[in-house]
Enzyme design. Structure first.
Site, PDB file in Angstrom:
ATOM      1  N   GLU A 212       0.873  -1.172   0.000  1.00 40.07           N
ATOM      2  CA  GLU A 212       0.000   0.000   0.000  1.00 40.07           C
ATOM      3  C   GLU A 212       0.910   1.222   0.000  1.00 40.07           C
ATOM      4  OE1 GLU A 212      -3.088  -0.257  -0.461  1.00 40.07           O
ATOM      5  OE2 GLU A 212      -3.321  -2.405  -0.092  1.00 40.07           O
ATOM      6  N   CYS A 246      -2.173   9.406   2.590  1.00 41.29           N
ATOM      7  CA  CYS A 246      -1.722   8.830   1.319  1.00 41.29           C
ATOM      8  C   CYS A 246      -2.711   9.071   0.197  1.00 41.29           C
ATOM      9  CB  CYS A 246      -1.435   7.338   1.480  1.00 41.29           C
ATOM     10  SG  CYS A 246      -2.844   6.371   2.065  1.00 41.29           S
TER      11      CYS A 246
END
Length: 485
Positions: A212, A246
């Protein structure tokens, strides 16, 4: 912790997993229950730790960390029985008589490496999925959020023995030692640089990996968008956790005809949400450390700053900042920002018809500018000429334009007419594509990420079709062709 100590923990976990203790639904459900109860008991400690590490307010800590973690836990408890069940699938007639099914099986001992920006959520969410899937786990929180890491270590050691779930704190030395070990699966959340290192290390043992990562997530705003609402939602998503998210909108692409109105609406929303002086707002967070603070200051251009730009080095705070007249040659567009700076890039249809785009970064293969009067085509081209982002956001009331963006842009996930909320659900997987990551998790996808699905055929013994056996003849071939076509 030394490499030998880490190796000892792994050996103990492998031995524990081999006993089959983690396999039953009752055991997994009990562990999830223990974790939920412990999180609820230690909520105030988690609030204090998140405030210390990142300046997060009580409201933001619950909304983005504690509450989302409890939500994933609750979802997994509710659906655990169904997730663990074997799933029947059709059996080809050529395999008569048999039953075919898919059987989920835990990988074994998994490594979970988490980042500092959401140090609780991004540590415990994958751990919840790993526990539900029946694995043992080694958890490595980020050294950049030490207060939260300490509380998490206390919580997990209170809930689980080290041979089941182990927490290893520390920095680069511990990370390197962990990556030298052979795990059955690795789950990593963080930046691309370390992600590549994780992938290289995993390749040594052919270990399955979920990454990720991140990237420059675009926010596209066309002329049909409801600008006040768009601005409100962009400001929320961009400046949450001081931009250290993010999936935060990294930059805005908009039509030049609406740029000034959009920027003014964003400026008004910043004042509305954070006050006249955000640096004095007790609910506005801080940059994680001095290194990142100074990196962000280096990305700001005072001549292009139209809102914000103020900072306080003592508190590591940077005010929500907006920059205009930005091109891809500017420093702010050269890397993922990961901070409270929002560049706005614009498209001028009149100039594009003459073969000149206002921002010199949308070229065709020959190096000349794209000549198109369509803003959406330009936005698609700009997104696709750069690495696939983790998220994409499109503000528009044009349904056809929405469909074109979804059809032609490649990205991990996103929203139409909102930002970041797509990750706040256990009903959909969250993950990247290309350079922004591989694999996904949350809910069912999380259980599947930490499981291997075995394909099983249970062949019956009361009959046996002779077609496949030698000796072959014309009749067998005719029957085979009838079955397989």
């Amino acid at each position: 912790m030394t490499e030998q100590e880490i190796r000892t923990i792994l050996n103990r976990q492998r031995e524990y997993f081999a006993t089959g203790a983690t396999l039953s639904r009752k055991f997994r459900a009990e562990q999830l229950g223990k974790l939920k109860a412990s999180l609820q008991r230690h909520e105030e400690e988690l609030n204090a730790a998140l405030q210390q590490d990142l300046g997060k307010s009580r409201m933001e800590s619950y909304m983005c960390e504690i509450g989302l973690t409890l939500s994933e836990l609750t979802w997994m408890q509710k659906h655990l029985r169904g997730l663990m069940q074997e799933k029947r699938v059709p059996t080809p007639l050529s395999q008569f008589a048999a039953i075919s099914f898919r059987s989920p099986s835990p990988y074994g001992t998994v490594l979970i490496m988490s980042p500092w920006n959401y140090p609780m959520l991004l540590t415990l969410d994958p751990l919840i999925d790993a526990i539900a899937a029946g694995n043992t786990a080694v958890v490595k929180p980020s050294a950049y959020a030490p207060a939260t890491a300490a509380v998490l270590k206390n919580i997990l050691e209170e809930c689980f023995p080290i041979e089941y779930v182990a927490v290893i704190t520390g920095g680069r030395t511990e990370n390197q030692a962990l990556l030298q070990q052979r795990f059955d699966m690795i789950f990593f959340t963080g930046g691309k640089t370390v992600g590549r290192e994780v992938l290289r290390s995993a390749a040594e043992y052919l270990t399955p990996v979920t990454l990720e990562l991140g990237g420059k997530s675009p926010c596209i705003v066309d002329a049909t968008a409801k600008l006040p609402l768009a601005a409100r939602r962009i400001v929320f998503g961009k400046y949450l956790n001081c931009g250290q998210t993010c999936v935060a909108p990294d930059y805005v692409l908009c039509d030049v005809r609406i740029r000034d109105r959009l920027v003014e609406a964003i400026r008004a929303e910043i004042s509305r949400q954070f006050g006249a002086d955000p640096l004095q707002n007790p609910d506005y967070g801080k940059i994680i450390n001095e290194k990142h603070f100074h990196r962000l200051l280096g990305l700001m251009d005072a001549e292009k700053t139209v809102c914000g730009g103020q900072y306080d080095e003592k508190t590591l705070r940077i005010a929500p900042t907006v920059m205009t007249d930005v091109t891809w040659e500017d420093a702010v567009m050269g890397e993922e920002i990961f901070g409270p700076i929002l560049p706005v890039l614009t498209y001028n249809a009149h100039d594009a018809e003459k073969g000149v785009a206002q921002n010199d970064f949308c070229r065709d293969a020959s190096g000349t500018h794209a000549a198109t009067g369509d803003f959406v085509d330009w936005a698609i081209r700009c997104v696709e000429e750069h690495p696939h982002p983790l998220a994409l956001y499109f503000f528009s009331e044009d349904k056809k334009a929405q469909r074109r963006i979804l059809n032609y842009c490649h990205f991990g996930g996103g929203c139409i007419n909102d930002t970041i909320i797509h990750l706040a659900t256990s009903a959909m997987p969250f993950g990247g594509v290309g350079e922004s990551g591989m694999g996904g998790y949350h809910g069912r996808a999380g259980f599947e990420t930490f499981s291997h699905y075995r394909s099983i055929v249970d062949k019956k013994t009361w009959t046996d079709l002779p077609i496949r056996y030698q000796r072959y003849d014309e009749m067998k071939e005719k029957m085979l062709r009838r079955f397989l076509k």
